[in-house]
Design an enzyme around this catalytic site. Structure first.
Site, PDB file in Angstrom:
ATOM      1  CE  LYS A 190       3.045  -0.171  -4.322  1.00 33.86           C
ATOM      2  NZ  LYS A 190       4.142   0.811  -4.419  1.00 33.86           N
ATOM      3  CB  THR A 247       3.194   2.937  -1.007  1.00 35.44           C
ATOM      4  OG1 THR A 247       3.906   1.744  -1.293  1.00 35.44           O
ATOM      5  CG2 THR A 247       3.255   3.835  -2.212  1.00 35.44           C
TER       6      THR A 247
END
Length: 332
Positions: A190, A247
């Site tokens: 991620k 994120t």
């Protein structure tokens, strides 16, 4: 298993935030930090102004500069930067008793070997019992006791339940999983896609583009993770999709903020030279692309991020190449 004392190897923002988590759960907490000034600040002023400014720490949280001291705790949380994990664990190894739980809280893939953090830990401390903690959790928010939910993964169900209860509180919920590989892959990759999401923001490409980018990034995450042995249901959960959404949606993320700066014309070196904290997505992009090429896994977004951060292509050229790819089935 007695899990009253928690040793934390790493005195950065996330290590300090996890110290607050463990203390709120009623545990005795000892942090190892490499910097003497961080140790002094935690012990004398009950704060970590360099890495987690503005957060008051429970005076019962203690710090040490002796790595061996944290190894005497019932459980160890390893929170060093991913590319330094092997060195930290190598230094810890002489002090760790066989079977002692090591909870890996670092997110990344070792660039030199292409190994996940749990695999690095198994190499460095062969007698330890390995677990991984991952999920959508910004250190500053967790430290301020805002609600968060994470995945705690280990192959031993009873240990997983014990660790989850040892770290959980009303504001911090640990959900147990047996899929260590899936939890680690989500937490690592991620960061790569957060750089891409930041570039979209930095280039002012709009919310529609950002949503499309995140969705196609998850498709790549799933393709990559399943190929490496992760369960798809893990990747759909907190440590995969959950962490990706967080994120890729906030410049609190060091990786997303790097992408924003790249989108606005900065170079990778210019941004990283001004930072104290590590931006894990840069090294992970390199490791991820190497693994994908070796296994024949198609990851166009990750390839683009890697090319941009290494200076092999420009932001505009990478965006143009992605937007000119042949149309295909979404499920493909």
């Amino acid at each position: 298993m007695q899990l009253q004392s928690i040793g934390i190897a790493g005195g950065g923002a996330w290590g300090t935030a996890l110290a607050t988590v463990a203390r709120r759960a009623g545990r005795d907490v000892l942090i190892w930090a490499q910097e003497p000034e961080t140790v002094a600040a935690i012990n004398e002023t009950h704060g970590n102004p360099v890495y987690l400014p503005g957060v008051a720490l429970d005076p019962a949280i203690e710090a040490t500069s002796e790595l061996g001291e944290v190894a005497t705790c019932d459980t160890l949380l390893i929170v060093s930067p991913a590319q330094h994990l092997r060195d930290v664990l190598g230094a810890l190894q002489p002090y760790v008793q066989n079977g002692r739980p090591l909870v890996i809280c670092s997110k990344g893939i070792e660039q030199a070997t292409g190994k996940l953090m749990s695999q690095v830990a198994a190499d460095a401390v062969p007698g330890a019992t390995i677990a991984a903690l991952s999920g959508p959790s910004f250190a500053a928010e967790v430290a301020r006791e805002l609600p968060a939910a994470v995945t705690l993964a280990t192959g031993q169900e009873e240990l997983g339940r014990q660790l989850s209860h040892a770290l959980s509180s009303a504001a911090f919920r640990c959900y147990w999983s047996s899929d260590v590989v899936g939890a680690e892959i989500g937490g690592a990759v991620k960061n790569v896609y957060a750089i891409a999401a930041g570039i979209v923001v930095g280039k002012d490409l709009g919310r529609s583009a950002q949503a499309g980018l995140i969705t196609r990034s998850f498709a790549e995450m799933a393709r990559f993770g399943v190929a490496l042995g992760a369960a798809l249901e893990t990747l759909i959960g907190l440590s995969g999709l959950g962490d990706l959404v967080l994120t890729c949606g906030s410049e609190q993320s060091r990786n997303m903020s790097l992408g924003v700066a790249l989108g606005r014309g900065a170079t990778t070196n210019e941004v990283l030279s001004e930072r104290l904290s590590v931006t894990e997505g840069v090294a992970t992009a390199n490791a991820m692309v190497e693994i994908a090429r070796g296994r024949g896994i198609e990851l166009p977004i990750a390839e683009a991020v890697h090319a941009i951060v290494t200076g092999a292509t420009s932001v505009d050229a990478a965006i143009g190449a992605l937007l000119s790819r042949p149309l295909r089935s979404e499920a493909g």
